[in-house]
Design a protein around this motif. Structure first.
Motif, PDB file in Angstrom:
ATOM      1  N   TYR A 170      27.400 -38.620 -52.246  1.00 43.40           N
ATOM      2  CA  TYR A 170      27.827 -37.791 -51.116  1.00 43.40           C
ATOM      3  C   TYR A 170      29.325 -37.512 -51.202  1.00 43.40           C
ATOM      4  CZ  TYR A 170      29.166 -36.441 -46.408  1.00 43.40           C
ATOM      5  OH  TYR A 170      29.701 -35.773 -45.341  1.00 43.40           O
ATOM      6  N   LEU A 171      30.100 -38.559 -51.451  1.00 43.45           N
ATOM      7  CA  LEU A 171      31.551 -38.390 -51.527  1.00 43.45           C
ATOM      8  C   LEU A 171      31.932 -37.461 -52.682  1.00 43.45           C
ATOM      9  CD1 LEU A 171      32.696 -42.072 -50.889  1.00 43.45           C
ATOM     10  CD2 LEU A 171      32.875 -40.138 -49.304  1.00 43.45           C
ATOM     11  N   SER A 172      31.271 -37.637 -53.819  1.00 47.24           N
ATOM     12  CA  SER A 172      31.617 -36.866 -55.012  1.00 47.24           C
ATOM     13  C   SER A 172      31.212 -35.398 -54.882  1.00 47.24           C
ATOM     14  CB  SER A 172      30.960 -37.478 -56.250  1.00 47.24           C
ATOM     15  OG  SER A 172      31.222 -36.696 -57.396  1.00 47.24           O
ATOM     16  N   VAL A 173      29.937 -35.173 -54.513  1.00 47.26           N
ATOM     17  CA  VAL A 173      29.388 -33.813 -54.519  1.00 47.26           C
ATOM     18  C   VAL A 173      29.792 -33.040 -53.273  1.00 47.26           C
ATOM     19  CG1 VAL A 173      27.263 -32.454 -54.543  1.00 47.26           C
ATOM     20  CG2 VAL A 173      27.445 -34.500 -55.972  1.00 47.26           C
ATOM     21  N   VAL A 174      29.654 -33.669 -52.110  1.00 53.02           N
ATOM     22  CA  VAL A 174      29.878 -32.947 -50.850  1.00 53.02           C
ATOM     23  C   VAL A 174      31.352 -32.928 -50.463  1.00 53.02           C
ATOM     24  CG1 VAL A 174      29.285 -32.829 -48.401  1.00 53.02           C
ATOM     25  CG2 VAL A 174      27.553 -33.516 -50.080  1.00 53.02           C
ATOM     26  N   LYS A 175      31.985 -34.089 -50.462  1.00 52.60           N
ATOM     27  CA  LYS A 175      33.357 -34.170 -49.966  1.00 52.60           C
ATOM     28  C   LYS A 175      34.381 -33.674 -50.986  1.00 52.60           C
ATOM     29  CE  LYS A 175      36.591 -37.314 -47.663  1.00 52.60           C
ATOM     30  NZ  LYS A 175      36.778 -36.426 -46.517  1.00 52.60           N
ATOM     31  N   PHE A 176      34.253 -34.154 -52.240  1.00 50.57           N
ATOM     32  CA  PHE A 176      35.253 -33.813 -53.252  1.00 50.57           C
ATOM     33  C   PHE A 176      34.830 -32.663 -54.169  1.00 50.57           C
ATOM     34  CE2 PHE A 176      35.969 -38.510 -52.586  1.00 50.57           C
ATOM     35  CZ  PHE A 176      37.068 -38.330 -51.762  1.00 50.57           C
ATOM     36  N   GLU A 177      33.575 -32.172 -54.004  1.00 44.22           N
ATOM     37  CA  GLU A 177      33.045 -31.038 -54.778  1.00 44.22           C
ATOM     38  C   GLU A 177      33.121 -31.282 -56.281  1.00 44.22           C
ATOM     39  OE1 GLU A 177      35.029 -27.528 -53.462  1.00 44.22           O
ATOM     40  OE2 GLU A 177      34.122 -27.562 -51.472  1.00 44.22           O
ATOM     41  N   GLN A 178      32.759 -32.487 -56.672  1.00 41.26           N
ATOM     42  CA  GLN A 178      32.689 -32.855 -58.085  1.00 41.26           C
ATOM     43  C   GLN A 178      31.230 -32.975 -58.518  1.00 41.26           C
ATOM     44  OE1 GLN A 178      35.562 -32.992 -59.976  1.00 41.26           O
ATOM     45  NE2 GLN A 178      36.489 -32.283 -58.066  1.00 41.26           N
ATOM     46  N   GLY A 179      31.025 -33.230 -59.815  1.00 40.28           N
ATOM     47  CA  GLY A 179      29.679 -33.326 -60.342  1.00 40.28           C
ATOM     48  C   GLY A 179      28.999 -34.641 -60.003  1.00 40.28           C
ATOM     49  N   PRO A 180      27.694 -34.726 -60.286  1.00 45.11           N
ATOM     50  CA  PRO A 180      26.924 -35.933 -59.950  1.00 45.11           C
ATOM     51  C   PRO A 180      26.924 -37.000 -61.040  1.00 45.11           C
ATOM     52  CG  PRO A 180      25.451 -34.215 -60.676  1.00 45.11           C
ATOM     53  CD  PRO A 180      26.842 -33.623 -60.735  1.00 45.11           C
ATOM     54  N   HIS A 181      27.572 -36.735 -62.173  1.00 48.66           N
ATOM     55  CA  HIS A 181      27.500 -37.676 -63.297  1.00 48.66           C
ATOM     56  C   HIS A 181      28.056 -39.051 -62.938  1.00 48.66           C
ATOM     57  CE1 HIS A 181      27.126 -33.746 -65.154  1.00 48.66           C
ATOM     58  NE2 HIS A 181      26.767 -34.293 -66.299  1.00 48.66           N
ATOM     59  N   ILE A 182      29.279 -39.091 -62.429  1.00 50.20           N
ATOM     60  CA  ILE A 182      29.942 -40.369 -62.147  1.00 50.20           C
ATOM     61  C   ILE A 182      29.177 -41.194 -61.113  1.00 50.20           C
ATOM     62  CG2 ILE A 182      32.083 -41.473 -61.396  1.00 50.20           C
ATOM     63  CD1 ILE A 182      32.134 -40.058 -64.173  1.00 50.20           C
ATOM     64  N   PRO A 183      28.698 -40.602 -60.004  1.00 45.02           N
ATOM     65  CA  PRO A 183      27.915 -41.405 -59.058  1.00 45.02           C
ATOM     66  C   PRO A 183      26.689 -42.053 -59.691  1.00 45.02           C
ATOM     67  CG  PRO A 183      28.589 -39.363 -58.038  1.00 45.02           C
ATOM     68  CD  PRO A 183      28.975 -39.254 -59.484  1.00 45.02           C
ATOM     69  N   ILE A 194      26.391 -42.887 -62.855  1.00 50.56           N
ATOM     70  CA  ILE A 194      26.885 -43.972 -63.717  1.00 50.56           C
ATOM     71  C   ILE A 194      27.228 -45.189 -62.856  1.00 50.56           C
ATOM     72  CG2 ILE A 194      28.776 -44.681 -65.227  1.00 50.56           C
ATOM     73  CD1 ILE A 194      28.822 -41.813 -66.312  1.00 50.56           C
ATOM     74  N   VAL A 195      27.832 -44.944 -61.687  1.00 48.24           N
ATOM     75  CA  VAL A 195      28.121 -46.043 -60.766  1.00 48.24           C
ATOM     76  C   VAL A 195      26.819 -46.720 -60.332  1.00 48.24           C
ATOM     77  CG1 VAL A 195      28.995 -46.630 -58.468  1.00 48.24           C
ATOM     78  CG2 VAL A 195      30.283 -45.051 -59.932  1.00 48.24           C
ATOM     79  N   GLY A 196      25.809 -45.916 -59.998  1.00 45.98           N
ATOM     80  CA  GLY A 196      24.512 -46.461 -59.607  1.00 45.98           C
ATOM     81  C   GLY A 196      23.875 -47.282 -60.709  1.00 45.98           C
ATOM     82  N   THR A 197      23.985 -46.792 -61.945  1.00 42.88           N
ATOM     83  CA  THR A 197      23.438 -47.526 -63.093  1.00 42.88           C
ATOM     84  C   THR A 197      24.155 -48.860 -63.271  1.00 42.88           C
ATOM     85  OG1 THR A 197      22.959 -45.415 -64.188  1.00 42.88           O
ATOM     86  CG2 THR A 197      22.926 -47.392 -65.557  1.00 42.88           C
ATOM     87  N   THR A 198      25.460 -48.845 -63.096  1.00 46.43           N
ATOM     88  CA  THR A 198      26.258 -50.077 -63.233  1.00 46.43           C
ATOM     89  C   THR A 198      25.853 -51.106 -62.181  1.00 46.43           C
ATOM     90  OG1 THR A 198      28.120 -48.795 -64.092  1.00 46.43           O
ATOM     91  CG2 THR A 198      28.597 -51.020 -63.290  1.00 46.43           C
TER      92      THR A 198
END
Length: 473
Positions: A22-35, A37-41
């Motif tokens: 949510y923070l990456s895609v909606v708030k900061f308008e970035q891609g979903p890749h990093i979230p 990767i965070v979820g996988t970690t």
């Protein structure tokens, strides 16, 4: 000893991933890749906490990626197809004749039906959107129709055909995993999908009327037509290439070789019909087609395609399936679905829970195939225990899994659509009418009992005998 991860621990990676997403895609308008990767970690850390070895977690990631490899190949081939067909003048020809024949008031209905027929013939929504859909976007934009509206109509048509086609991988997957006869499964889906299409066409007719009343700037359309004529050789014979690809797949030629043939024919058309050099044709395949006509719409549409244009989609698919692989192979997803099963004690609750689980799996595992595979494994016994025919489950899997995948921006389907049609999931979602109406119809049927098929006594006896034979083997 089997390692089990409890429910409250299993949802930790999902909660964190969704929050970061949510923070990456909606708030900061970035891609979903990093979230992801965070979820996988986080999922890996939870698995380590409950006794899984790193080698097991790593293997889970690889298994997830392997599930996505067929999708990766198709993604790459679609990128090549777009580059080859734009360079070969095929897309330009489609748009040219589309502008000549289709009126704004009926365009949304027309493109929906065209995509439905093509997808029904080829069994692939992705192939349809990557070819007919690209041309449809160009035609719709030329008519002044908003891109999200055009994309929604294309998606509705493409997913109708994909869902109902006996050549579709998801259709065969849902029927096979639930041990349902393929054509019985398709016939049972008619009850939800056909009304959904009728509602979608009605909405598109209403929306199209608004454009018909307000009129269209014919000057812009004429300028677009002239730009196409001045920069491409336009010929109805070029339409033979996409028609030939459709016929190949309809004749049960696998999608990959059929697309390769389409790419080769587009390449030849680029060189021998459009007059491009071999270097230019190869560059269109690798980097996408490049053109400068002075017409903004034409330039935006035709400066696209190629292998490089799909690399973001490929990386997104791999990252998403890494996350999904860890969740599935470590049993976290199973723990979550098992918790849901405790709440689904009636037939109506079971069907609604299946649809909700498919949507949740699409959102968390980012892949429509997993949204069919996992719930089918988890719910099949529950349906039988409630006396429900397996075709109720197979239909719910497609209504909730296949169709809703397009609404998740980080799902492979949402990413593919964004990369192909250039419209974000949050923008086209209100206009992908079929995709959200069908699950609603399916849940209404569940609560009212309409079209819900119970097992007969003879079918129950046959199933019990089959189970006994399996246990004795």
């Amino acid at each position: 000893m089997e390692k089990k991860i409890p429910f409250w621990s299993a949802i930790i990676p999902l909660v964190i991933m969704i929050t970061v997403m949510y923070l990456s895609v909606v708030k900061f308008e970035q891609g979903p890749h990093i979230p992801l990767i965070v979820g996988t970690t986080v999922a890996s850390l939870v698995a380590l906490r409950y006794g899984f070895k790193w080698k097991e977690i790593e293997d889970a990631m690889y298994k997830g990626i392997r599930l996505a490899l067929p999708a990766v190949v198709i993604i790459i081939l679609v990128g090549l197809t777009i580059g080859a067909w734009i360079g070969g003048g095929i897309v330009a020809t489609m748009i040219y004749y589309g502008l000549k024949m289709i009126t704004p008031s009926f365009f949304l209905i027309s493109i929906t039906l065209i995509c439905a027929i093509v997808s029904l013939a080829v069994g692939s929504s992705w192939s349809t959107m990557g070819t007919i859909g690209v041309a449809g976007m160009g035609i719709g934009l030329s008519m002044g129709i908003p891109a999200p509206m055009v994309a929604g109509a294309i998606i509705s048509g493409a997913y109708f055909g994909d869902k109902m086609s006996p050549l579709s991988d998801t259709t065969n997957l849902a029927a096979g995993l639930t041990n349902t006869n393929l054509f019985e499964h398709i016939r049972h889906m008619l009850y939800t999908t056909v009304p959904g299409l009728v509602i979608a066409l009605t909405v598109y007719w209403f929306l199209g009327k608004n454009f018909g009343k307000s009129g269209v700037d014919t000057t812009d359309i004429e300028q677009t037509i002239h730009a196409l004529q001045n920069n491409f050789v336009i010929s109805p014979f070029l339409l033979i290439i996409p028609l030939f690809v459709i016929v190949l797949v309809a004749k049960k030629v696998p999608a990959i070789p059929a697309l390769i043939i389409g790419i080769f024919l587009g390449f030849l058309s680029h060189v021998f019909i459009q007059g491009g050099s071999f270097a230019e044709a190869i560059s269109a395949l690798q980097n996408g087609y490049v053109i400068n006509t002075g017409n903004e719409m034409v330039d935006n549409l035709f400066n696209s395609g190629g292998l490089e244009s799909m690399m973001n989609t490929v990386s997104m698919t791999i990252v998403a399936m890494t996350f999904g692989g860890v969740l599935e192979q470590t049993g976290m997803l199973k723990a979550i679905v098992n918790q849901i099963l405790k709440l689904a004690k009636t037939a109506k609750g079971l069907i609604v829970s299946t649809i909700a689980s498919c949507f949740a799996t699409n959102a968390t595992c980012s892949e429509q195939y997993i949204s069919i595979v996992i719930p089918s494994r988890m719910y099949v016994k529950a349906y039988r225990d409630n006396g429900l025919h397996s075709k109720n489950l197979s239909r719910a899997l497609e209504d909730g899994g296949t169709l809703t995948s397009v609404f998740i921006p980080w799902n492979t389907c949402g990413v593919f659509i964004f990369g192909t049609l250039g419209v974000h999931a949050f923008e086209y979602a209100p206009y992908a009418v079929l995709n959200f109406v069908v699950p609603i119809i399916s849940m209404i049927y569940a609560f009212t009992g309409i079209t819900i098929t119970k097992l007969t006594e003879s079918e129950i006896i046959a199933l019990n005998k089959a189970e006994e034979m399996t246990l004795n083997e």
